[in-house]
Design a protein around this motif. Structure first.
Motif, PDB file in Angstrom:
ATOM      1  N   VAL A  27       2.533  19.703   4.610  1.00 57.79           N
ATOM      2  CA  VAL A  27       3.342  20.673   3.856  1.00 57.79           C
ATOM      3  C   VAL A  27       2.482  21.327   2.782  1.00 57.79           C
ATOM      4  CG1 VAL A  27       4.265  19.029   2.148  1.00 57.79           C
ATOM      5  CG2 VAL A  27       5.590  21.047   2.715  1.00 57.79           C
ATOM      6  N   TYR A  45       5.475  24.353   6.485  1.00 61.27           N
ATOM      7  CA  TYR A  45       5.018  23.173   7.239  1.00 61.27           C
ATOM      8  C   TYR A  45       3.903  23.651   8.143  1.00 61.27           C
ATOM      9  CZ  TYR A  45       8.931  20.576   5.447  1.00 61.27           C
ATOM     10  OH  TYR A  45       9.805  19.939   4.606  1.00 61.27           O
ATOM     11  N   ALA A  50      14.487   6.211   2.424  1.00 62.45           N
ATOM     12  CA  ALA A  50      13.232   5.529   2.084  1.00 62.45           C
ATOM     13  C   ALA A  50      13.532   4.240   1.302  1.00 62.45           C
ATOM     14  CB  ALA A  50      12.324   6.456   1.275  1.00 62.45           C
ATOM     15  N   TYR A  91       8.158  19.125  -4.672  1.00 62.39           N
ATOM     16  CA  TYR A  91       8.913  19.734  -3.579  1.00 62.39           C
ATOM     17  C   TYR A  91      10.398  19.619  -3.916  1.00 62.39           C
ATOM     18  CZ  TYR A  91       4.490  18.611  -1.334  1.00 62.39           C
ATOM     19  OH  TYR A  91       3.159  18.495  -1.041  1.00 62.39           O
ATOM     20  N   VAL A 107      15.028  10.401   0.391  1.00 63.07           N
ATOM     21  CA  VAL A 107      14.725   9.396  -0.634  1.00 63.07           C
ATOM     22  C   VAL A 107      15.606   8.167  -0.440  1.00 63.07           C
ATOM     23  CG1 VAL A 107      14.916   8.942  -3.106  1.00 63.07           C
ATOM     24  CG2 VAL A 107      13.871  11.066  -2.311  1.00 63.07           C
ATOM     25  N   ALA A 163       3.529  14.834   5.760  1.00 61.40           N
ATOM     26  CA  ALA A 163       4.813  15.220   5.167  1.00 61.40           C
ATOM     27  C   ALA A 163       5.979  15.119   6.128  1.00 61.40           C
ATOM     28  CB  ALA A 163       4.727  16.655   4.640  1.00 61.40           C
ATOM     29  N   GLU A 211      -1.551   2.642  -5.201  1.00 58.86           N
ATOM     30  CA  GLU A 211      -1.192   4.029  -4.880  1.00 58.86           C
ATOM     31  C   GLU A 211      -2.417   4.932  -5.079  1.00 58.86           C
ATOM     32  OE1 GLU A 211       1.319   6.095  -3.716  1.00 58.86           O
ATOM     33  OE2 GLU A 211      -0.098   7.679  -4.220  1.00 58.86           O
ATOM     34  N   VAL A 249       0.871  -1.183   0.000  1.00 58.30           N
ATOM     35  CA  VAL A 249       0.000   0.000   0.000  1.00 58.30           C
ATOM     36  C   VAL A 249       0.907   1.232   0.000  1.00 58.30           C
ATOM     37  CG1 VAL A 249      -1.820   1.243   1.226  1.00 58.30           C
ATOM     38  CG2 VAL A 249      -1.736  -1.267   1.320  1.00 58.30           C
ATOM     39  N   GLY A 250       0.873   2.010  -1.077  1.00 54.82           N
ATOM     40  CA  GLY A 250       1.713   3.208  -1.174  1.00 54.82           C
ATOM     41  C   GLY A 250       2.775   3.040  -2.246  1.00 54.82           C
ATOM     42  N   ALA A 290      -2.521   8.291  -5.481  1.00 56.58           N
ATOM     43  CA  ALA A 290      -2.346   9.379  -6.452  1.00 56.58           C
ATOM     44  C   ALA A 290      -2.370   8.832  -7.880  1.00 56.58           C
ATOM     45  CB  ALA A 290      -1.036  10.101  -6.170  1.00 56.58           C
ATOM     46  N   GLY A 321       7.516   2.250  -0.765  1.00 56.39           N
ATOM     47  CA  GLY A 321       6.688   1.171  -1.301  1.00 56.39           C
ATOM     48  C   GLY A 321       7.302   0.569  -2.556  1.00 56.39           C
ATOM     49  N   HIS A 376      17.223  17.348  -3.247  1.00 51.86           N
ATOM     50  CA  HIS A 376      18.614  17.155  -3.660  1.00 51.86           C
ATOM     51  C   HIS A 376      19.144  15.930  -2.929  1.00 51.86           C
ATOM     52  CE1 HIS A 376      18.712  20.277  -0.365  1.00 51.86           C
ATOM     53  NE2 HIS A 376      19.200  19.199   0.203  1.00 51.86           N
TER      54      HIS A 376
HETATM   55  C1  LIG Z   1       9.146  19.478   1.236  1.00 54.87           C
HETATM   56  C2  LIG Z   1       9.969  18.233   1.157  1.00 54.87           C
HETATM   57  C3  LIG Z   1      11.291  18.306   0.764  1.00 54.87           C
HETATM   58  C4  LIG Z   1      12.079  17.160   0.720  1.00 54.87           C
HETATM   59  N1  LIG Z   1      13.379  17.248   0.314  1.00 54.87           N
HETATM   60  C5  LIG Z   1      14.134  16.134   0.218  1.00 54.87           C
HETATM   61  C6  LIG Z   1      15.461  16.195  -0.278  1.00 54.87           C
HETATM   62  O1  LIG Z   1      15.966  17.257  -0.620  1.00 54.87           O
HETATM   63  N2  LIG Z   1      16.172  15.041  -0.383  1.00 54.87           N
HETATM   64  C7  LIG Z   1      15.644  13.833  -0.001  1.00 54.87           C
HETATM   65  O2  LIG Z   1      16.318  12.800  -0.127  1.00 54.87           O
HETATM   66  N3  LIG Z   1      14.386  13.751   0.477  1.00 54.87           N
HETATM   67  C8  LIG Z   1      13.632  14.862   0.610  1.00 54.87           C
HETATM   68  N4  LIG Z   1      12.341  14.773   1.073  1.00 54.87           N
HETATM   69  C9  LIG Z   1      11.879  13.495   1.632  1.00 54.87           C
HETATM   70  C10 LIG Z   1      11.466  12.460   0.607  1.00 54.87           C
HETATM   71  O3  LIG Z   1      10.604  13.003  -0.363  1.00 54.87           O
HETATM   72  C11 LIG Z   1      10.759  11.349   1.372  1.00 54.87           C
HETATM   73  O4  LIG Z   1      11.587  10.894   2.419  1.00 54.87           O
HETATM   74  C12 LIG Z   1      10.408  10.146   0.529  1.00 54.87           C
HETATM   75  O5  LIG Z   1       9.879  10.519  -0.731  1.00 54.87           O
HETATM   76  C13 LIG Z   1       9.392   9.343   1.338  1.00 54.87           C
HETATM   77  O6  LIG Z   1       8.886   8.273   0.623  1.00 54.87           O
HETATM   78  P1  LIG Z   1       7.821   7.296   1.282  1.00 54.87           P
HETATM   79  O7  LIG Z   1       7.467   6.334   0.245  1.00 54.87           O
HETATM   80  O8  LIG Z   1       8.350   6.770   2.574  1.00 54.87           O
HETATM   81  O9  LIG Z   1       6.587   8.210   1.709  1.00 54.87           O
HETATM   82  P2  LIG Z   1       5.563   8.983   0.765  1.00 54.87           P
HETATM   83  O10 LIG Z   1       6.284   9.641  -0.320  1.00 54.87           O
HETATM   84  O11 LIG Z   1       4.723   9.801   1.691  1.00 54.87           O
HETATM   85  O12 LIG Z   1       4.682   7.813   0.135  1.00 54.87           O
HETATM   86  C14 LIG Z   1       3.525   7.298   0.714  1.00 54.87           C
HETATM   87  C15 LIG Z   1       2.575   6.974  -0.414  1.00 54.87           C
HETATM   88  O13 LIG Z   1       1.442   6.285   0.093  1.00 54.87           O
HETATM   89  C16 LIG Z   1       0.332   6.712  -0.644  1.00 54.87           C
HETATM   90  N5  LIG Z   1      -0.887   6.374   0.114  1.00 54.87           N
HETATM   91  C17 LIG Z   1      -1.329   6.951   1.249  1.00 54.87           C
HETATM   92  N6  LIG Z   1      -2.486   6.366   1.630  1.00 54.87           N
HETATM   93  C18 LIG Z   1      -2.753   5.400   0.737  1.00 54.87           C
HETATM   94  C19 LIG Z   1      -3.816   4.456   0.591  1.00 54.87           C
HETATM   95  N7  LIG Z   1      -4.829   4.373   1.469  1.00 54.87           N
HETATM   96  N8  LIG Z   1      -3.786   3.614  -0.467  1.00 54.87           N
HETATM   97  C20 LIG Z   1      -2.785   3.674  -1.365  1.00 54.87           C
HETATM   98  N9  LIG Z   1      -1.764   4.546  -1.281  1.00 54.87           N
HETATM   99  C21 LIG Z   1      -1.744   5.397  -0.230  1.00 54.87           C
HETATM  100  C22 LIG Z   1       0.561   8.210  -0.812  1.00 54.87           C
HETATM  101  O14 LIG Z   1      -0.219   8.758  -1.848  1.00 54.87           O
HETATM  102  C23 LIG Z   1       2.055   8.238  -1.099  1.00 54.87           C
HETATM  103  O15 LIG Z   1       2.335   8.171  -2.474  1.00 54.87           O
HETATM  104  C24 LIG Z   1      11.533  15.909   1.101  1.00 54.87           C
HETATM  105  C25 LIG Z   1      10.194  15.833   1.481  1.00 54.87           C
HETATM  106  C26 LIG Z   1       9.414  16.979   1.507  1.00 54.87           C
HETATM  107  C27 LIG Z   1       7.984  16.887   1.931  1.00 54.87           C
END
Ligand SMILES: Cc1cc2nc3c(=O)[nH]c(=O)nc-3n(C[C@H](O)[C@H](O)[C@H](O)COP(=O)(O)OP(=O)(O)OC[C@H]3O[C@@H](n4cnc5c(N)ncnc54)[C@H](O)[C@@H]3O)c2cc1C
Length: 476
Positions: A310, A363, A449, A85, A446, A409, A63, A39-40, A65, A45, A88
C-alpha cells in the motif's frame, strides 16, 4: 524480499510540522530469557503478548518500526495524532470495543454516520441508500435494480456449496449482473488486487459485503466508530500497559534470524539475542520464511499467498474537497488510486487545527512506479480525479502532504489458495504464526487482529503446557 533501497514500513512527511508519533519509554534492554518471543508489534503481536502475560508468561516483543501499531500506527497532524492509513470500526468489532473499555479509552470512542459515493466518468454519485442506487445513471434501470439486489443474492448464494470454490470473476456477474459488476465491483476489486482480482475467492467478497451490511443498518450512510487520536492510540496504550506488566518491548529493531538449539529459540535483533521457549511471528508469511527454514508444506502454503503493498498520501488541505467521507473510484487514474477518503467528513476538521484531511490510497505491486513515487508525483497523477470531485480544486489548497508505505498490506485471498484453514502452528516445535492471511474469509481489521492475537497466544500456551509436561515426565 524487501524492495531494495526502500524501508517497507515507512512514513515520510513533507511540510514542516509533522513527525511520526513515537511511543517513548518502551525500548528497554531485552530480558535474556523469555517464555515467548513475539515478532511484530502490530495489533496481533500486542494482543498475543497481552494474552500471554495474562497467563503469567514472560514475554519479549520485538518490532522493526520505531513505534508499535503496524498498519494501524499513527502519525501527527497539527499536534493531533491520526492513523497513517484511514481506519474506522464496524458495529461488530467487539474485541476492539472491549479493549478500548479496558484501557480506559471509552470516552474517546464515538459513533458517527459517514457517507459513501462513487466517482464514475467524471461525476460523483452518492451511494448511501437504495434511492441513490436507483439514481446511478451510468447503468440502465434494470441493471441498477439487479446491482441493488446483488448484495442479498451474494449473501444467500454465498452459503451454498457451489459458491464455496468460486472466483469473484465468475460469481460477481452472476450476483450483480454483468453491467453492474463491471461498473462498480470490478474496478474496486482491480484497484485492490490488480490483475489477480478475477481469481479472488467469492467467499471473501461475501464476508466483505456482510461486514458492510452491518454498518448500513438503520440510517443514511454507514455507522462507523472512531477513536479520537486514531486507532494507533490503542496500540500505544496497550504497549504501555504491557510494559507495566513486565513485557519487554524493543522497537526499531527487526528480528533478523530465528534459530532453535537445545529445545530453545534464539531471536537475533539489533546485535542482541533473546532466548525463548516459544515464538509467535505476528507478521506476514514472507517475513517468517525469511527468518527460519520452514517445513516444506508450511513454506509452500505461505508462498501461495501473494501480498499487495500500500502507498497512501495524506493531504492536508486548507478547505474541504467534497461532502463525502469515502469516494470509490470506478474510473482509473494514472498510478491507480482506488479511493479518495476525506477523513474530515467523518471527524470534524477543527480537531486538526482546521485542516481538511484527504487520504489517496493505492494498492500496488512492490516493484511498480507507484511504490517508488513521491507524494508530489502521486498528487500529480490524481489531480484530474480531485478536479472531477471538485471542479475548483487547485494544488495551492494543499498545505502539507504525508506519505506512508507498507510492503505487506493486503494478502490476496485466491480461490483454491491456501488461506482457508492456514494453521497457526508452523510445524516447527514452539513456532507459531499469526498474520493477515489467518483471518480468511474476513478482510483485515484491527478487531480481527486482536482476536487472532488471543487465538495464537492460546495455541502457544497450550503447546508450552504440553512441552512442560513432557519435560517433567522425562525428568522422572
Ligand atoms: C490502508 C489500510 C486501511 C485499513 N483500514 C482499516 C479499518 O478501517 N478498520 C480496521 O479495523 N482495520 C483496517 N485496516 C487493517 C488493520 O490495520 C490491520 O488488520 C491490523 O492493523 C493488522 O495488524 P497485524 O498486527 O496483524 O499486522 P501488521 O500491522 O502488519 O503488523 C506486523 C508488524 O510486524 C512488524 N515486523 C515485520 N517484520 C518484522 C521483523 N523481522 N522483526 C520485527 N518486527 C517485524 C511490522 O513492522 C509490523 O509492525 C486497514 C489496513 C490498511 C493497510
Amino acid at each position: 524480499m524487501h524492495h531494495a533501497g526502500r524501508d517497507p514500513t515507512a512514513d515520510e512527511v513533507s511540510g514542516t510540522r509533522s513527525r511520526r508519533a513515537a511511543t517513548p519509554g518502551l525500548t528497554r534492554r531485552p530480558a535474556e530469557l523469555a517464555d515467548v518471543i513475539v515478532v511484530g508489534g502490530g495489533m496481533t503481536g500486542l494482543a498475543a503478548a497481552d494474552a500471554l502475560v495474562a497467563q503469567g508468561l514472560g514475554v519479549q516483543v520485538v518490532e522493526t518500526a520505531p513505534a508499535v501499531g503496524g498498519l494501524a500506527r499513527s502519525i501527527s497532524v497539527e499536534g493531533e495524532s491520526i492513523e497513517a492509513y484511514y481506519h474506522h470500526a464496524f458495529p461488530q468489532d467487539r474485541e476492539l470495543r472491549d479493549l478500548i473499555d479496558r484501557l480506559g479509552l471509552a470516552d474517546r470512542f464515538e459513533w458517527r454516520r459517514a457517507s459513501t459515493a462513487v466517482l464514475d466518468s467524471g461525476r460523483v454519485y452518492p451511494f448511501d441508500s437504495p434511492m441513490d442506487l436507483l439514481r446511478f445513471a451510468p447503468l440502465s434501470l434494470p441493471a441498477r435494480i439487479r446491482l441493488g439486489m446483488g448484495a442479498a443474492v451474494a449473501i444467500v448464494h454465498g452459503r451454498s456449496r457451489r459458491a464455496a470454490g468460486m472466483r469473484v470473476g465468475e460469481a460477481g456477474p452472476l450476483w450483480f449482473g454483468r453491467s453492474g459488476y463491471d461498473a462498480l465491483w470490478r474496478p474496486l476489486l482491480e484497484g485492490k488486487f490488480g490483475s489477480m482480482a478475477p481469481d479472488v475467492a467469492a467467499a471473501w467478497l461475501v464476508a466483505r459485503i456482510r461486514q458492510r451490511a452491518q454498518a448500513r443498518k438503520g440510517g443514511k450512510g454507514d455507522r462507523l466508530g472512531y477513536l479520537q487520536g486514531g486507532f494507533g492510540v490503542v496500540a500505544e496504550h496497550l504497549a504501555e500497559d504491557l510494559a507495566r506488566s513486565g513485557v519487554n518491548i524493543a522497537c526499531g529493531a527487526p528480528v533478523d534470524s530465528l534459530t532453535r538449539e537445545g529445545g530453545r529459540w534464539r531471536a537475533r535483533f539489533d546485535g542482541r539475542e533473546v532466548i525463548g521457549r516459544a515464538v509467535v511471528v505476528a507478521a506476514s508469511g514472507d517475513v517468517l520464511s525469511n527468518l527460519v527454514r520452514l517445513p516444506e508444506d508450511y513454506r509452500r502454503a505461505i508462498e501461495g499467498i501473494p501480498y499487495r503493498a500500500v502507498v497512501c498520501v495524506l493531504l492536508e488541505l486548507d478547505r474541504p474537497l467534497s461532502r463525502h467521507y469515502w469516494i470509490n473510484l470506478a474510473q482509473r487514474s494514472d498510478l491507480a488510486c482506488v479511493a479518495v477518503i476525506e477523513h474530515t467528513n467523518f471527524i470534524p476538521a477543527e480537531r486538526y487545527g482546521g485542516r481538511h484531511l484527504v487520504y489517496l490510497t493505492h494498492y500496488v505491486e512492490p516493484e511498480g512506479r507507484a511504490w517508488n513515487a513521491e507524494a508530489d508525483e502521486i498528487v500529480g497523477a490524481v489531480e484530474e480525479i480531485l478536479r472531477a470531485i471538485n471542479g475548483r480544486f487547485e494544488r495551492s489548497w494543499i498545505v502539507a502532504t504525508h506519505i506512508s508505505r507498507d510492503r505487506w498490506a493486503q494478502p490476496v485471498p485466491l480461490a483454491g489458495g491456501p488461506m482457508p484453514g492456514l494453521p497457526l502452528a508452523t510445524g516447527l516445535p514452539g513456532l507459531f504464526h499469526a498474520s493477515l492471511a489467518h483471518i480468511y474469509p474476513d478482510d483485515r481489521g484491527v478487531s480481527l487482529a486482536l482476536g487472532l492475537g488471543r487465538r495464537v497466544a492460546a495455541t502457544a500456551t497450550a503447546w508450552l503446557a504440553e512441552a512442560e509436561l513432557t519435560e517433567s515426565e522425562d525428568r522422572v
